[in-house]
Design a protein around this motif. Structure first.
Motif: not given
Length: 233
Positions: A162-170, A201-209, A220-229
């Motif tokens: 019971d989970a969904r995973l999204y990928a984005g480029l911003l 604000r997050l930098a590479a390798g950071d996470a938000a719970l 306000h992405g700056k060459d961002a690649e992100v995964l959202v669960f």
């Protein structure tokens, strides 16, 4: 509630041929405050040296998703799958009653950089299975692309969880949102670049719970690649 976990706060292991950051307790890294988030159990960010890899080993009753960032990962398993996983592909392996597999970087002079993700299943003892799909950058640019879900919606890989995973480029003025149902959690992992998550604000390798939030707002992405669960409690 939103909690930011900085990249350097993760567990770290250096095995010479393998360098790995652990978002949650894994192997020799134990942190009772970080055993998982909802039904998300593992995010390991791995760098596998040229000509090296994981020998044959087993898993059971776990949904395993592999997301390659650079280089290529060779996969072979006891179900008869022999695959190459390049960047842009999402691989899903349902371990179920038990599977043996190996993962290797056959390149003579290039490191393979990947994320290995484990999600606890909502049904045990299923027949092991494998799936791999390509998601182009154009599908993720300026938006969140569903890449894994319980029902294979929108062409995503199907997980027994019971989970969904999204990928984005911003980048720049691009933004994306994900509405969360009540009694859900979210985990946002920034793969590269910089990004605001609900104003943090997050930098590479950071996470938000996130818990008890109704929406994930990415701006306000700056060459961002992100995964959202999108996860269960």
């Amino acid at each position: 509630m939103l909690t930011v976990r900085k990249s350097q706060e993760r567990g770290y292991a250096d095995h010479g041929w393998l360098k790995s950051f652990h978002s949650f307790s894994f192997a020799g890294y134990y942190d009772p405050q970080h055993m998982g988030w909802g039904n998300l159990r593992v995010i390991n960010e791995d760098w596998i040296a040229a000509g090296k890899g994981f020998g044959t080993h087993g898993h059971r009753d776990m949904e395993i998703v592999t997301y390659v960032l650079s280089g290529e990962l060779a996969h072979q398993d006891s179900m008869g799958n022999i695959k190459a996983i390049p960047p842009g592909d999402v691989q899903r392996m349902s371990a179920g009653t038990g599977v043996q597999h190996s993962e290797f970087n056959h390149a003579p002079d290039a490191t393979t950089h990947l994320l290995q993700i484990w999600i606890a299943p909502n049904v045990l003892g299923v027949k092991p299975s494998y799936e791999q799909k390509t998601f182009l950058d154009t599908e993720k640019q300026g938006q969140l692309r569903l890449v894994a879900s319980p029902d294979g919606a929108q062409g995503s890989v199907t997980i027994h969880a019971d989970a969904r995973l999204y990928a984005g480029l911003l980048d720049g003025n691009q933004s994306a949102q994900l509405t969360l149902a009540p009694n859900r959690k979210s985990y946002v992992h920034l793969v590269r670049g910089e990004l605001d998550v609900n104003g943090q604000r997050l930098a590479a390798g950071d996470a938000a719970l996130l818990a008890d939030e109704i929406q994930v707002n990415l701006t306000h992405g700056k060459d961002a690649e992100v995964l959202v669960f999108d996860l269960t409690l």
